[in-house]
Design a protein around this motif. Structure first.
Motif, PDB file in Angstrom:
ATOM      1  N   SER A  54     -49.011 -44.004 -88.654  1.00 12.05           N
ATOM      2  CA  SER A  54     -48.681 -44.289 -90.043  1.00 12.05           C
ATOM      3  C   SER A  54     -49.879 -44.899 -90.758  1.00 12.05           C
ATOM      4  CB  SER A  54     -47.496 -45.252 -90.116  1.00 12.05           C
ATOM      5  OG  SER A  54     -47.307 -45.714 -91.429  1.00 12.05           O
TER       6      SER A  54
ATOM      7  N   GLY B 167     -42.434 -46.053 -89.693  1.00 16.94           N
ATOM      8  CA  GLY B 167     -42.516 -45.102 -88.590  1.00 16.94           C
ATOM      9  C   GLY B 167     -41.933 -45.583 -87.286  1.00 16.94           C
TER      10      GLY B 167
ATOM     11  N   GLU C  52     -42.214 -44.650 -82.863  1.00 21.83           N
ATOM     12  CA  GLU C  52     -43.000 -43.410 -82.840  1.00 21.83           C
ATOM     13  C   GLU C  52     -44.402 -43.664 -83.388  1.00 21.83           C
ATOM     14  OE1 GLU C  52     -42.435 -39.598 -81.422  1.00 21.83           O
ATOM     15  OE2 GLU C  52     -40.621 -40.479 -82.306  1.00 21.83           O
ATOM     16  N   SER C  53     -44.466 -44.336 -84.525  1.00 23.59           N
ATOM     17  CA  SER C  53     -45.758 -44.654 -85.129  1.00 23.59           C
ATOM     18  C   SER C  53     -46.524 -45.673 -84.299  1.00 23.59           C
ATOM     19  CB  SER C  53     -45.558 -45.185 -86.548  1.00 23.59           C
ATOM     20  OG  SER C  53     -46.797 -45.532 -87.137  1.00 23.59           O
TER      21      SER C  53
END
Length: 245
Positions: A115, A193, A196-197
């Motif tokens: 991100s 995010g 995941e980010s």
């Protein structure tokens, strides 16, 4: 139960277990505890800090009795990381606390873009360590689990900060001779995010700092699914046992 023959040649699970044991040893040394790498396992004769095991098996053929004899089973919270999910510690007063999978990601692959709203960098000052631990601890004030001594040589604390400069994501990277271990990865509830980010940002930093080393760690449940989406492969099961008797 996994047999020793089934684990022959599983180099990544073994490398991940060794790297994890080295990180546990480093954290214990930072707390003044002298761990020991002995036959088939790392262990600490004195109770380890919260959330960290008293022993980590490094070979599937180790005797459960020999391993447990090396640790302090009298103190509450005694635990063992069974790196190959092949030890039966129930007769010795333990029960399974959780199960997970060792994971491996090859070196040299570009991770997914993190991100842009989070700035990632290694934590450079011991003064920032309490803030990092508080963010890792879901906003609860840290207790000093992660000591400044760890910043000097044993680990790199990766920090992701938001637009306001506050830490919203992070991870611990433990470089070894052949792999980099990732542990304690987190993303605050309002981190853009999410996890995941956080993985993407963490892996971007690892690729920059240690471009030739593969990455290992362990995860379970939805966090394992997230790691797989970021290019990891599960390479073998592990169990953590907690002494309850």
């Amino acid at each position: 139960m996994i047999t020793e023959n089934e684990w022959a040649g599983n180099e990544w699970a073994g490398a991940a277990a060794r790297n994890n044991a080295e990180w546990c040893d480093a954290l214990c040394r930072a707390h003044g505890l002298a761990g020991e790498f002995g036959a088939g396992a790392w262990s600490s004769a004195r109770r380890t800090p919260p959330l960290y095991p008293d022993a980590v098996s490094l070979a599937p053929g180790i005797s459960p009795g020999d391993l447990v004899a090396r640790i302090d089973t009298a103190s509450p919270g005694c635990s063992v990381k069974d790196s190959f999910a092949c030890l039966d510690l129930e007769p010795l007063g333990f029960e399974v606390l959780f199960e997970a999978q060792w994971i491996h990601r090859p070196a040299g692959e570009a991770p997914a873009d993190p991100s842009a709203a989070i700035r990632w960098e290694p934590l450079r000052s011991a003064d920032s360590l309490p803030e990092w631990e508080t963010a890792w601890n879901d906003g609860e004030q840290g207790t000093g689990l992660f000591r400044p001594e760890l910043l000097a040589r044993d680990a790199t604390f990766l920090s992701g900060t938001g637009a306001d400069g506050k830490i919203v994501a992070g991870a611990v990277a433990s470089p070894g001779e052949s792999v980099v271990g990732i542990s304690n990865l987190f993303a605050a509830g309002d981190a853009p995010g999410g996890e995941e980010s956080a993985w993407a940002g963490c892996l971007t930093q690892v690729a920059r700092l240690w471009p030739g080393l593969p990455v290992v760690g362990y995860e379970s449940g939805e966090s394992l699914d997230t790691a797989v989406r970021q290019g990891f492969t599960p390479v073998g099961p592990l169990r953590v046992w907690l002494r309850t008797a």
